[in-house]
Structures are given as C-alpha cells and as structure tokens.
Design an enzyme around this catalytic site. Structure first.
Site, PDB file in Angstrom:
ATOM      1  CG  HIS A  47     -64.858 -45.371 -18.542  1.00 48.65           C
ATOM      2  ND1 HIS A  47     -66.219 -45.182 -18.630  1.00 48.65           N
ATOM      3  CD2 HIS A  47     -64.524 -45.144 -17.261  1.00 48.65           C
ATOM      4  CE1 HIS A  47     -66.681 -44.845 -17.434  1.00 48.65           C
ATOM      5  NE2 HIS A  47     -65.676 -44.823 -16.591  1.00 48.65           N
ATOM      6  CB  THR A  50     -73.625 -42.930 -23.562  1.00 50.09           C
ATOM      7  OG1 THR A  50     -72.592 -41.987 -23.873  1.00 50.09           O
ATOM      8  CG2 THR A  50     -73.163 -43.823 -22.437  1.00 50.09           C
ATOM      9  CE  LYS A  61     -65.601 -41.967 -30.155  1.00 48.65           C
ATOM     10  NZ  LYS A  61     -66.568 -42.628 -29.239  1.00 48.65           N
ATOM     11  CE  LYS A 105     -70.777 -42.274 -32.682  1.00 45.25           C
ATOM     12  NZ  LYS A 105     -71.116 -43.240 -31.654  1.00 45.25           N
ATOM     13  NE  ARG A 106     -63.135 -35.555 -28.781  1.00 43.57           N
ATOM     14  CZ  ARG A 106     -62.377 -34.811 -27.964  1.00 43.57           C
ATOM     15  NH1 ARG A 106     -62.927 -34.080 -27.001  1.00 43.57           N
ATOM     16  NH2 ARG A 106     -61.067 -34.777 -28.120  1.00 43.57           N
ATOM     17  CE  LYS A 166     -75.955 -39.489 -23.744  1.00 44.41           C
ATOM     18  NZ  LYS A 166     -74.598 -38.916 -23.800  1.00 44.41           N
TER      19      LYS A 166
HETATM   20  C1  KOT Z   1     -59.895 -42.023 -21.789  1.00 50.49           C
HETATM   21  C2  KOT Z   1     -58.819 -41.202 -21.571  1.00 50.49           C
HETATM   22  C3  KOT Z   1     -58.998 -39.820 -21.536  1.00 50.49           C
HETATM   23  C4  KOT Z   1     -60.256 -39.267 -21.732  1.00 50.49           C
HETATM   24  C5  KOT Z   1     -61.328 -40.129 -21.961  1.00 50.49           C
HETATM   25  C6  KOT Z   1     -61.164 -41.491 -21.991  1.00 50.49           C
HETATM   26  C7  KOT Z   1     -62.280 -42.368 -22.244  1.00 50.49           C
HETATM   27  C8  KOT Z   1     -63.516 -42.078 -22.724  1.00 50.49           C
HETATM   28  N1  KOT Z   1     -62.239 -43.634 -22.050  1.00 50.49           N
HETATM   29  N2  KOT Z   1     -63.410 -44.175 -22.374  1.00 50.49           N
HETATM   30  N3  KOT Z   1     -64.193 -43.250 -22.787  1.00 50.49           N
HETATM   31  C9  KOT Z   1     -65.578 -43.486 -23.201  1.00 50.49           C
HETATM   32  O1  KOT Z   1     -66.350 -43.702 -22.022  1.00 50.49           O
HETATM   33  C10 KOT Z   1     -67.751 -43.836 -22.277  1.00 50.49           C
HETATM   34  C11 KOT Z   1     -68.451 -43.975 -20.952  1.00 50.49           C
HETATM   35  O2  KOT Z   1     -68.188 -45.215 -20.382  1.00 50.49           O
HETATM   36  C12 KOT Z   1     -68.025 -45.024 -23.189  1.00 50.49           C
HETATM   37  O3  KOT Z   1     -69.382 -45.052 -23.506  1.00 50.49           O
HETATM   38  C13 KOT Z   1     -67.195 -44.922 -24.465  1.00 50.49           C
HETATM   39  O4  KOT Z   1     -67.342 -46.107 -25.214  1.00 50.49           O
HETATM   40  C14 KOT Z   1     -65.732 -44.699 -24.112  1.00 50.49           C
HETATM   41  O5  KOT Z   1     -65.013 -44.505 -25.308  1.00 50.49           O
END
Ligand code: KOT
Length: 830
Positions: free
Chosen positions: A373, A672, A570, A564-565, A676
């Site tokens: 991810h 995502t 970002k 978002k976070r 939305k």
């Molecule tokens: C990585 C480490 C700890 C906690 C969360 C993550 C993390 C979160 N890695 N990727 N994400 C997000 O995942 C979403 C679902 O796939 C993506 O849409 C987003 O771009 C990622 O930043």
C-alpha cells in the site's frame, strides 16, 4: 459425537416471525423484547442509549440469520474461502448500514415512530470502531462489504483494540489526543466466542532435538504465553450474504499466578494479567510511519498466530488434511503488518504438524497474496534482529532458513550477482541487522499487488524491482475501490434518491450503471434537482460546522474540501499557501470577481509527527486570521473540523464542490477519498498520482483540474539539482506568501512559530511544493472560471458521477477474485 440440530428448525416459521421477521410489527416486537429482557429496562427508565442498544440487538439477530445461512452454504459445499488479514479496520457505524443491507430502513423508522422514538437519533448514538488510521483500514472494510455483497466466502481477521485511533481535540489551534473509549457502553454488534481461543507464545529459546526414531524436531520454549479470544462481528452485504469480522483480544491464560499469590505477592499475581492484556490495548496511531516497537511486533504476531491457528482448526473441522490448505484458503496480507504469517505458517506446518519443509513451503506460498500500500521508505517495515530474536526466536530461525534457501536459489539457479543478492535478501546486514518484511511477504506469496495502476508500476520499478525482474508473473495490479453503499446510499440519501428515480436501483450493486446518468448531464430540470441537493447537503454541513466550531459558513460559497490524514506528502500546506495568496489579494483590493470560498480541512496527525501537527496549527492560525476579518470573511472561510472519522466523513463528502487531491506525484499509492468525493459530485483538482490517474482517464481531462509535475518529472528533478529557492525568487506570488508566513502576522505571540515550515520549503522541499505552486494556481484559475457557469459546473459534476463506475470496491473484489484468489462468487455459481 453429538448429533447436529436440523438447520431447518432455525429458520422455521415461528422463529422467523418472532425473532427475525422484517415487518414493522416484527421489528417493534423484537425491539420491545430486547429492551425488557436483554437490556432489562422499562420504557420509563430507559435512556436513549438503551433504545439504541435494543435496536442494535434487534438488527443483529437479523444479520446473524443471514450470516449463519452463508456459513452453512460454505460448509455444505466445502467452498474455498478468503481469509483477509489486516491489522486495521474502519467499518464505520454498523446500525444504519445493516438496516440498509437488510432493506428494512423504512419499516424500522416506522416501528420506532410508533413508539415515539426518532430512529435518526438512535443512529447517532453509535460509537464507531476506530480500529484503523485511515485509508488502509477503511479499504479493508470496503472490501469486506463487497465480499459479503457479491458473495465471496470470506472471513476477516484483525485485532480488537480496546482503544482505537485517538480522539482529536483542537485547543488553541493545536491537536490534543484523548483515548478513544469506544467500548465504554458495551458493543452490541459483537459476540464473544470464549471457546474459540488460542495460546500464543513469546520469547525464550529453541531446542533442536532428534528423538529415538531419528526424527528431527524443534521445540520452542517460550518465556511467556497468553491467550487470544475471538470476538465476532457479523458483516452483512447489501441484500446479500454474510461475512464475519473476527477480532482477537489478548488475555492472560490464568487470571492469577497462583504460585505468586500463595506467597502473598498479590500484585505480582495480577501483573501477568495486565501485561497480557496490554497486547491488544491500543492501536498505534502512525499512518505510514514504521515504529519498530516491540509491542507492535507482538500485536502483529499475536493476531496472525491466532488467525492461522483458527484457519487450521476450521480446515481440519471440515475433515480435510493440511496438504490441501492452499486449496481451501486464499490468505490476503493487507500490507506487511501481517507478513509474519509467512514464518508462522511454516512453523505450524513444520514444527507442530511435522510436514516436511518443501511441502510446507509449497503450501505457504500458494496460500498467501500480498498487497503493498505504500512506497514511502519510512513506512516499509523492518524489524531489528536483536528485538526480533527476543520476541520470536523460533521465527528468526525460520526466516534465516527461508532466506538461506532463497539466496541459494538466486545464486545457483538465476546466477544473481552479489549486489543483487544483498539487495534482495530478507535480511539487511547493515547496522545491527534487520528483517525486511516486504521481502518476506513477496517471497512467501504467489501474488503481489499494488493498489493503483501507477503505484503497481512504480512498485515494479523501484521498491520491488529485482523481484519483478525475477518473477514478472507474480506481480499484478488491483486498483482500489470504495463501497457505494456506505459512501453514497448511506452518506447521501438525497442524491441516492434522485439517481434511483432516474436510472433505477441497479447501480448500487453494479456501479457501471451510473453511466446512464450521462444522458441527463445537460438536462436543465435534472441539473436543477442536482444543484438543489448539493445545496441542501452544504446547508446541513454548514449547520454542523457552526455546531462544532462556532463558525458560520454561507452554503452558497464554494466548498473546497481537503480531508485525509495530515501528512507532508499529501501537501495540506500547499493548499494553505494558496489560501494565504487569496487573502493577500483581497487585502490589496484585487478581489472584484473573487468567488466566495470555504476551505474545509479535517484529518488527524500522528501524535509524534512534528511537522504534521505544525500544519494543523498553520491551518487553524490562517482560519483565525481570516474568519474574524470582516474585510475578507465574506469571501473566504477556513475551517478545521476536529476528529475526522468515518461518521464525520459521511457528512462531509456529500457537501463538497471541489476535492483536493494534491499529493506529490509518486507518493500517494492510490487514495480513496478522491473516489468518495467524486462519487458525491465534487470535481477534483489533483496531481497525476495514485488512482487520480485512472479517475482522470475515466472522467476525461475536461472534467478534471490537473496540475503539477508527474511522477517521472518529480524523479528527474530530484536526481537533478532541485533548488526550491529559485521558485521563491522567480514567482512573486510565492514570495509574498512565504514572506507572510514568517512575518509574525499569523502568530503574533510567537512570530517564529512557522519558521520550520518556511525553512523546509525554501531549503529542502522534499515534496516539491515550491515547484508545483504556480501550476496549482493556474489550475485553480480554471476552477474559478468554470464555477462562474453553474450550469456547466453541474454538468461536469453529473459527468463525474456517471463515469465513476470503475471505482466500486465490488469491481476491486472481482479483480482480486479472478487475478489472485481464484474464487467464484455465489453470484457466479449455479
Ligand atoms: C502503512 C503503515 C502503517 C499504517 C498505514 C500504512 C498505509 C496506509 N500504507 N498505505 N496506506 C494507504 O492505503 C490506502 C489504501 O490502499 C491508499 O489509498 C493510500 O494511498 C495509502 O497511503
């Protein structure tokens, strides 16, 4: 040997109408029964929370009926099942979603109304399970919704954190964190399965022994043990099937250490219980930031081991042998957080079930799929070897063995060079040594996927380059998606009503059907209805903003939404620089044709992330300056909505006009929130990053405000001699806002407050804000121009929605099913 109860008895007429009937009267009867006999209240003494709980139990019974029916079918037909392993889930509130899935929203509201209760008020009582940080956890929940809707046999495993993501308060513009006590009034959606529990071991040492028959075995002698107990929440798909979210809670095996107790050391006796329960106490609140903490490794191993032991139990329960585990389970790793599963499954097969290594490895590789991810280097999990040895000594040996065999294969079968070997090994020998979890997950899986087309390409080009060269067929893409049930049907009932009355209701389970709206895009009557709904949603959000922050926002302003976070990549601060630019223009009197705009931010910062917290302070400081200044506040408003959550998000998305998706290209794996917002009719201003790329392909360039460097240009500039200061020198607007940032006007009590942001941007600028600023402003100018023609804007909004069909999580799940899991849905079965 017990004889099974005839299943038909459970769904017999009497039970059906009394306990699970769907008519208004059945629901009313069940509600009263639950209130009296389950909660133990008479109406006079009942609180609103009692009412909510009574209704939740009423709905849960009906959800369980569907769940049990699905489980029976899986068992009878001996079907292949997806086991989704994720350290995070963000399901959002359950009540309204379950009513929707059961199709009983109206009769339930009517039943409550007959009792003088406002159902909407009950819905608001629910505390959502905040068992995740953001996109990754919410994606897991969208996928569960889709698997249950389509009918992919599934079970989702995770951790029952006692405290989820912290509650965010804003004091003096700064984030403060409070514990999330989501369980304080109990959780009516879950059922504890005290009989389903597994022992989990930690620490100690291993002993390699050869028994009298000459068989070689390894004994792990741990120094502590605890128990994981299953807590099940049934998940219902839309008019569909059931699934289950099985979360593990850590408990002491014995509540008391009796030897200590007998010696009179009561404190020590209880201590073990406390230490054991710590494992599932709290969610680590870092998004895409690896922590390297021992407790985090213990959390990961704890839930993975419970889950794999559970799968093995279920497999054997069906009367099968372990040789066929991979035929019956597709285990998906949601990022590397559960990647220790590769070593744990090997341990269970080799040590506990005495299956030989090669056969075990074959089963293991065929079971697992790994979803990556993120490409952010700081998020890639590595475990220090001394720490790992302390917590999981047997697993370290197993990982060394996997590594050894892998390196041999690379050397002798593929002729890899020493550099390649050290790049690809599971062990990084630098410093005290560490284990690369992404490599373990890649080697131990038969498929590896990224979460958008761009991200999957970059994964093959950079982070997992050597692996993609070695095993090109192992790599694939599954672009993320979102649940249209939660993010339109529940969030935006007015738009849902209009869409359904126009094209029928098929779109809710086949999102491509939204394309039928395209015909209506230029119809003035339809446009007016569309605009009126947006206006109503904005008025509702505006009321909410007033309630939460005390600030009035005129719903006729353009709602520019960035939720978002909070993370530097970002680029919330790029948005802020533009707001300051607009502010300065107004102050100079250049505001004749300016469009009144409300900038709405929300999102949590990791508690230890200094820059992210400073960005929140910057947003609120800019808000304080602007919102009170009568010279500007009819043109601009800046809002920071505290404590972003699924519940709050559902309120915000339907009211957005413009969606900010402005990450530096190459950094957002997918995103995502972008989907939305677009699905709720917002137009996007964004970079060519993550799933934005595919959204723009679908929606068309004309209906999307693109700006900024692309991923390749970013890469190129980074390798060259990027000088952010050059942009400061050459761009007057940028110079003005940067100077203003440290003028002290934003923080008279502490003029240097924002200097860290200023200096980082000017001298380092890792996220190329300075480079993209000008392009951002040019793109925004197009936004203002288009907004000027409301009919045209509305047409584009309709087209945006009409072309979002691809981004349903149902499509994502179909992709996983055909590319990775090889599982047919119930829908596609005879
Ligand atoms: C990585 C480490 C700890 C906690 C969360 C993550 C993390 C979160 N890695 N990727 N994400 C997000 O995942 C979403 C679902 O796939 C993506 O849409 C987003 O771009 C990622 O930043």
């Amino acid at each position: 040997e017990r004889k099974a109860i005839n299943f038909d008895l459970l769904t017999s007429k009497t039970i059906k109408s009394k306990r699970i009937g769907l008519s208004k009267n059945d629901i009313k009867d069940s509600f009263l029964e639950n209130l009296f006999f389950h909660i133990g209240r008479v109406p006079k003494g009942a609180t609103i929370m009692d009412y909510y709980q009574a209704l939740a139990y009423t709905v849960r019974d009906r959800v369980f009926k569907e769940f049990v029916t699905t489980v029976k079918r899986i068992s009878d037909e001996d079907l292949r099942v997806v086991a989704y392993l994720s350290a995070e889930y963000l399901p959002g509130p359950h009540l309204a979603n379950n009513l929707l899935s059961l199709g009983i929203t109206e009769q339930t509201a009517a039943a409550m109304a007959e009792l003088g209760i406002d159902m909407e008020e009950l819905i608001l009582q629910e505390e959502e399970p905040g068992l995740g940080n953001g996109g990754l956890g919410r994606l897991a929940s969208c996928y569960l919704d889709s698997m249950a809707t389509i009918g992919i046999p599934s079970i989702a495993y995770g951790i029952r954190y006692e405290f989820g993501i912290f509650e965010q308060h804003i004091k003096n513009g700064l984030q403060e964190e409070y514990t999330d006590k989501w369980l304080q009034y109990g959780n009516p959606w879950e059922v504890v399965r005290s009989e389903i529990g597994y022992n989990i071991m930690f620490g100690g040492s291993t002993k390699h022994v050869t028994d009298s028959n000459g068989n070689f075995t390894v004994n792990w002698i741990p120094d502590s043990k605890l128990r994981g107990t299953a807590y099940d929440t049934p998940i219902l798909g839309y008019k569909g099937y059931g699934s289950i979210l099985r979360l593990w809670r850590a408990e002491a095996i014995d509540t008391f250490d009796f030897s200590a107790y007998n010696k009179g050391d009561y404190y020590k006796a209880v201590q073990e219980k406390i230490l054991s329960e710590n494992i599932t106490k709290v969610l680590y609140p870092n998004d895409e930031q690896e922590t390297g903490k021992e407790l985090r490794l213990k959390q990961q191993y704890f839930f993975v081991s419970c889950s794999l032991q559970d799968l093995i139990r279920l497999h054997l329960l069906q009367g099968r042998i372990l040789d066929t585990l991979h035929e019956k389970f597709a285990i998906q790793l949601n990022d590397t957080h559960p990647a220790i599963a590769v070593a744990e499954l090997m341990r269970l097969l080799v040590d506990d079930y005495q299956i030989d290594w090669d056969k075990s490895w074959n089963i293991t590789q065929r079971c697992f799929g790994y979803t990556n991810h993120t490409l952010l280097p700081e998020a890639l999990e590595k475990w220090s070897i001394p720490l790992f040895r302390r917590v999981l000594p047997r697993h370290l040996e197993i990982i060394y063995e996997i590594n050894h065999r892998f390196v041999q294969e690379l050397k002798y079968q593929h002729g890899c060079s020493d550099e390649q070997l050290s790049r690809m090994a599971l062990i990084d020998h630098s410093g005290e040594g560490s284990i690369r979890m992404a490599h373990l997950a890649t080697v131990g899986s038969h498929k590896v996927n990224g979460v958008s087309a761009l991200h999957s390409e970059l994964l093959k080009k950079h982070v997992l380059y050597d692996f993609a060269q070695l095993w090109p067929d192992k790599f694939c893409n599954v672009t993320n998606g979102i649940s249209p049930r939660r993010f339109i049907a529940l969030s935006n009932p007015l738009l849902t009503g209009l869409i359904t009355e126009t094209i029928g209701s098929g779109w809710l389970t086949d999102l491509k059907e939204l394309s039928k709206l395209e015909n209506m895009a230029e119809d003035p009557t339809f446009q007016n209805k569309w605009m009126a709904i947006k206006q109503t949603n904005k008025a509702s959000l505006s009321d909410h903003i007033k309630l939460e922050t005390g600030i009035s926002v005129d719903p006729s302003m353009m709602f520019d939404v960035h939720v978002k976070r909070i993370h530097e990549y970002k680029r919330q601060h790029l948005n802020v620089l533009n707001i300051l630019h607009l502010y300065l223009q107004i102050k100079k009197g250049n505001n004749k044709d300016m469009i009144p705009m409300a900038f709405i931010f929300a999102g949590k910062a990791a508690p230890g992330y200094f820059m992210a917290k400073l960005i929140i302070k910057l947003i609120t400081a800019v808000g304080d300056l602007i919102n009170q200044d009568t010279e500007v506040n009819d043109k601009l408003k800046v809002i920071f909505l505290p404590d972003f959550s699924v519940k709050k998000a559902q309120h915000i998305y339907p009211a957005a006009d413009l969606s900010e998706q402005i990450s530096m290209a190459g950094k957002e794996a997918s995103g995502t929130g972008n989907m939305k917002l677009s699905l709720n009719g917002a137009l996007t201003i964004g970079t060519l990053d993550g799933a934005n790329v595919e959204m723009m392909e679908e929606i068309g360039m004309d209906n999307f405000f693109l700006f900024g460097l692309n991923a390749e240009e970013v890469q190129h500039k980074k390798q060259g001699n990027y000088k952010p200061g050059d942009h400061y020198v050459h761009n007057l607007h940028l110079r003005e806002v940067m100077d203003f940032l440290i003028s002290g006007a934003l923080s008279p009590e502490n003029p240097k407050l924002f200097q860290p942001i200023y200096e980082q941007l000017l001298y380092d600028d890792p996220y190329m804000i300075m480079a993209d600023f000008e392009s951002y402003l040019i793109s925004r100018a197009k936004v203002y121009e288009e907004w000027g023609n409301q009919s045209n804007w509305t047409k584009k909004s309709i087209i945006n929605v009409a072309r979002m069909g691809k981004f349903s999580s149902d499509r994502s799940i179909q992709d996983y099913s055909s590319l990775i899991w090889k599982i047919d849905s119930f829908q596609n079965r005879p």
